[in-house]
Design a protein around this motif. Structure first.
Motif, short mmCIF file in Angstrom:
data_model
loop_
_atom_site.label_atom_id
_atom_site.label_comp_id
_atom_site.label_asym_id
_atom_site.label_seq_id
_atom_site.Cartn_x
_atom_site.Cartn_y
_atom_site.Cartn_z
N TRP A 1 -39.75 93.94 86.85
CA TRP A 1 -39.64 95.41 86.98
C TRP A 1 -39.37 96.03 85.61
O TRP A 1 -40.00 97.03 85.24
CB TRP A 1 -38.52 95.78 87.96
N GLU B 1 -33.69 88.59 98.01
CA GLU B 1 -33.47 87.32 97.31
C GLU B 1 -32.01 86.89 97.41
O GLU B 1 -31.72 85.72 97.62
CB GLU B 1 -33.88 87.46 95.84
N ARG C 1 -45.09 90.12 86.43
CA ARG C 1 -44.57 88.84 86.93
C ARG C 1 -45.58 87.73 86.72
O ARG C 1 -45.22 86.61 86.33
CB ARG C 1 -44.21 88.96 88.41
N GLN D 1 -36.51 88.28 89.87
CA GLN D 1 -36.72 89.53 90.58
C GLN D 1 -36.61 90.74 89.66
O GLN D 1 -37.38 91.70 89.77
CB GLN D 1 -35.71 89.68 91.73
N SER E 1 -36.32 94.20 97.40
CA SER E 1 -36.70 92.89 96.86
C SER E 1 -35.50 92.18 96.26
O SER E 1 -35.31 90.97 96.44
CB SER E 1 -37.81 93.04 95.82
N LEU E 2 -34.65 92.92 95.54
CA LEU E 2 -33.45 92.30 94.97
C LEU E 2 -32.51 91.82 96.07
O LEU E 2 -31.99 90.71 96.02
CB LEU E 2 -32.72 93.31 94.07
#
Length: 220
Positions: free
Chosen positions: A99, A136, A74, A95, A132-133
């Protein structure tokens, strides 16, 4: 002392690699600490306890390593748009792609996406990718006046769809990682990433034709 420290870090990394592969291939609960030590090539069957303390500490170290890898990717990307004016696609992209790039940066064969897919169901581990997804999306839902894609979609529907993101994302990444390991892949990791972004945005923003009141969120 510095040489001893470097040796210890190398030994930890080898154990982490061995655990990641075995957990990915056979499942977390099916693999003993002894098997991990043997797969790592050490005769010390107490190596996990010596280098990590407990099995839970090992698992948490594996998740932390995955998070660190994602954060490095990131940090290397151009700054993405964010804040209240960001579109749904921008929020999902910032996001998801780090990954995907972190999986691509691993050597071959790699096992991280498959391990994370296994770890998401472990009762004592956070689903770091899914969380995390989802966070958001739910943050965006709370500011839905700025996310035009959510207009007309009930909040409970957005929340229900957000729950699907982690398994959907990791499932495809794990499947693609297996094909890469076996030399059967088509395309590349970046194309996988953008396919997933398109798919997740499309799912989240699709018109709502049925209630999602069968989902229970409590106070979430």
């Amino acid at each position: 002392m510095e040489t001893v420290s470097r040796h210890g870090e190398k030994a930890r990394e080898i154990l982490l690699d061995a655990a990641e592969e075995l957990f990915a291939r056979y499942g977390i609960d099916a693999v003993s600490n002894r098997k991990i030590a043997e797969h790592a090539g050490t005769a010390n069957h107490s190596a996990i306890k010596y280098h990590f303390g407990s099995r839970q500490d090992l698992l948490e170290a594996m998740l932390q390593r995955a998070m660190d890898g994602m954060r490095r990717c990131r940090a290397s990307l151009p700054s993405a748009a964010g804040g209240p004016e960001a579109s749904l696609r921008e929020l999902v992209t910032v996001q998801a792609l780090p990954w995907v790039y972190s999986f691509d940066a691993l050597g071959r064969p790699s096992w991280r996406a498959q391990f994370l897919y296994q770890a998401r169901l472990h009762p004592e581990l956070p689903s770091i990718v899914g969380d995390s997804l989802r966070a958001e999306v739910l943050d965006a839902a709370a500011q839905s006046q700025a996310i035009r894609e959510f207009e007309g979609i009930p909040e409970v529907v957005v929340k229900s769809r957000a729950l699907i993101l982690g398994p959907m994302f990791l499932g495809l990444c794990a499947q693609y990682e297996r094909t890469v390991n076996e030399g059967r892949q088509r395309g590349n990791w970046e194309s996988v990433g953008y396919f997933l972004v398109d798919s997740m945005v499309g799912m989240l923003a699709a018109p709502s034709t049925a209630p999602a009141d069968f989902m229970a969120f409590g106070d979430d």
